[in-house]
Enzyme design. Structure first.
Site, PDB file in Angstrom:
ATOM      1  N   TYR A   1       0.866  -1.193   0.000  1.00 25.53           N
ATOM      2  CA  TYR A   1       0.000   0.000   0.000  1.00 25.53           C
ATOM      3  C   TYR A   1       0.891   1.229   0.000  1.00 25.53           C
ATOM      4  CZ  TYR A   1      -2.893   3.770   1.818  1.00 25.53           C
ATOM      5  OH  TYR A   1      -3.530   4.969   1.975  1.00 25.53           O
TER       6      TYR A   1
ATOM      7  N   GLU B   1      -3.335   7.521  -4.201  1.00 28.91           N
ATOM      8  CA  GLU B   1      -3.198   6.270  -3.441  1.00 28.91           C
ATOM      9  C   GLU B   1      -3.187   5.077  -4.387  1.00 28.91           C
ATOM     10  OE1 GLU B   1      -5.874   5.093   0.190  1.00 28.91           O
ATOM     11  OE2 GLU B   1      -6.551   3.907  -1.514  1.00 28.91           O
TER      12      GLU B   1
END
Ligand code: GDP
Ligand code: MN
Length: 398
Positions: free
Chosen positions: A101, A189
Site C-alpha cells: 500500500y 493512493e
C-alpha cells in the site's frame, strides 16, 4: 474532486506507472466487447467514488465472456456506501504475488506531504493500521525540498519493499509524487501496488498498480482546463452546475425554502433557523439549498443567485439573509429587484438586512412596492416568515 478509478489510472499511466490495461464500460454489451478486447481472465470492477468495493462484491474475477457479462449485470445496478455505480472497468487480471500500500496526501497541519505505506497492502489501510500498526510507515515529503530518485529510494527502503522490488518501488514513488504535484492532487493512493508475475520465473515479476484513488484540489481547477474530461455527467446536479458557471457556492438540498446569504457561517445558521421554524410550525419545511454570495457581492451576483434559486421548482419561498460588511445591502436590494423584474417571479422573498447600508436597502425594497417582498428585522423572524410562506395555511394550530 474525487476521481473514479478509471480516471485516476489515466493520470498514473501518464506518468509511466505500470498499470494493467482497462476499458470503461456502462452496459453488458459494452462489457462483452471490452472483455474480448482485454482477454481473459479479466476483472470487472465497480466504478464508484468510494473504496471497499472488493468487500462489497464490486470487484469480480472472470474467466470468459459469459462470466464477464454476468458479473457486470450484478455490479452495474449496485449502490456501494450510498454511491450509485456509474459503470465498470474491465481490466486485465494479474497473478498477484504480494500486495503493498502506498499513498501520498496533503498534510495541512504540518504543511507538507504525508507518505503512508506498508508492505502489508491489499485491505484498507485503516484496518492494517489497527491490526499491524508497526508495519504502517508514515513518512514526509517536504514542500520546499526536492524529492528525487535518491530520496525515493531511501523512502522505499524504510517502507520495507523487498530487496528485488526496491528500484522499481523508488521509481513508482517518484512518479506518484510527480503525478501528485503536476495535477494539484490532495491524494494519490495505490492499493494494492501489487507484485505480479509467475512465481517460478523471476524475470516475469514486477510491481504494478492494480487500483488507483486520486483526489484533486478544486481550488486549482482554474489552471487545469483538462479537468473538464473528469466532469461526471451521469450525476451532475443541473442547479449546482449553473451556479458553478456563475462562480457561486451553491449546494442543492431537498427542502422548500431557498436560502441566500453572505458568508458560509451566516448561510449555515440560516439553514438551521429555517429547519427549526419548519419543525416549530409543524410543517417539516426545510431549506432547499445553501447559497453563499460571498463578500462584496454586486447587484449582478444577487440577481444571478436569485434566478438560480427560483428556477428550482421545489422552492416555494426564498430567505435572503445579508449582513452587510464589504457587501452593501443597497446593492443586494437592487439585485433582488432586477432578478424579480427579469424572472417575473411570483414566489415570496423574505429579506433580512443588517450592517452596511441596511437602511438604504430596506428603503429601496419598500419603494418598489412589490407584494412578494417581505422585510423582517431579525433572522429568526425572517426564517419563521419564509417557512410559513413555503406552506401557507398549514401552520400547526397551537
Ligand atoms: P477496492 O476494494 O475498492 O480497494 O478495490 P481494488 O481495486 O483494490 O480490488 C480489491 C482487491 O481485488 C484487491 O486488493 C486485489 O486483492 C483484488 N484484485 C484486483 N485486481 C486484481 C487482479 O488483477 N488480480 C487478482 N488476483 N486480484 C485482483
Ligand atoms: Mn484498493
Amino acid at each position: 474532486m474525487d476521481l473514479y478509478e478509471y480516471q485516476a489510472r489515466k493520470l498514473l499511466e501518464e506518468q509511466g506507472i505500470d498499470i494493467p490495461r482497462g476499458i470503461f464500460a456502462q452496459n453488458s454489451h459494452e462489457v462483452a466487447i471490452a472483455a474480448d478486447t482485454i482477454g481473459y481472465p479479466c476483472v470487472i470492477k465497480a466504478q464508484v467514488r468510494t473504496g471497499h468495493r472488493g468487500q462489497a462484491g464490486g470487484v469480480k474475477l472472470t474467466k470468459d465472456q459469459d462470466e464477464a457479462i454476468l458479473s457486470s449485470e450484478q455490479i452495474l445496478p449496485m449502490t456501494i456506501s450510498g454511491h450509485k455505480v456509474s459503470g465498470v472497468l474491465v481490466a486485465e487480471a494479474k497473478n498477484v504475488l504480494h500486495e503493498y500500500y502506498v499513498s501520498i496526501s496533503l498534510d495541512r497541519s504540518s504543511r507538507d506531504y504525508d507518505v503512508l505505506a506498508t508492505a502489508n497492502g491489499g485491505t484498507e489501510v485503516e484496518l492494517i493500521a489497527k491490526e499491524c500498526p508497526e508495519s504502517v510507515k508514515r513518512l514526509h515529503i517536504s514542500a520546499l525540498e526536492d524529492f528525487d530518485i535518491e530520496a525515493a529510494r531511501k523512502m522505499a527502503e524504510s517502507i520495507g519493499f523487498y530487496h528485488a522490488d526496491l528500484d522499481q518501488a523508488a521509481d513508482v514513488l517518484l512518479k506518484m509524487w510527480q503525478c501528485f504535484k503536476q495535477n494539484d492532487a490532495t491524494l494519490v493512493e495505490i492499493n494494492p501496488l501489487a507484485k505480479i508475475g509467475n512465481p517460478d520465473d523471476e524475470s516475469t515479476k514486477r510491481l504494478c498498480a492494480l487500483d488507483a484513488k486520486i483526489s484533486l484540489d478544486d481550488n486549482a481547477a482554474f489552471r487545469h482546463d483538462d479537468w473538464a474530461r473528469f466532469a461526471d455527467t451521469t450525476h451532475t446536479d443541473l442547479f449546482e452546475e449553473r451556479a458553478k458557471q456563475h462562480g457561486l457556492h451553491y449546494v442543492h438540498l431537498k427542502g422548500e425554502v431557498g436560502v441566500i446569504g453572505n458568508g458560509a457561517g451566516l448561510v449555515m445558521s440560516s439553514l438551521d433557523a429555517v429547519s427549526a421554524a419548519g419543525e416549530e410550525q409543524g410543517t417539516g419545511v426545510k431549506p432547499a439549498n445553501f447559497l453563499d454570495i460571498g463578500g462584496g457581492a454586486s447587484t449582478e451576483v444577487m440577481s444571478n443567485s436569485l434566478s438560480i434559486v427560483l428556477s428550482d421548482p421545489q422552492v416555494e419561498s426564498v430567505f435572503v439573509n445579508v449582513y452587510g460588511g464589504i457587501t452593501a445591502c443597497d446593492e443586494v436590494a437592487k439585485g433582488i429587484l432586477s432578478a424579480l423584474d427579469k424572472l417575473n417571479a411570483s414566489k415570496s422573498i423574505v429579506v433580512r438586512f443588517d450592517g452596511n447600508a441596511a437602511q438604504e436597502g430596506h428603503k429601496i425594497l419598500h419603494e418598489a412596492g412589490n407584494p412578494n417582498i417581505h422585510v423582517c428585522v431579525t433572522m429568526e423572524q425572517a426564517a419563521q416568515e419564509a417557512a410559513r410562506l413555503a406552506k401557507p395555511g398549514k401552520e400547526a394550530v397551537r
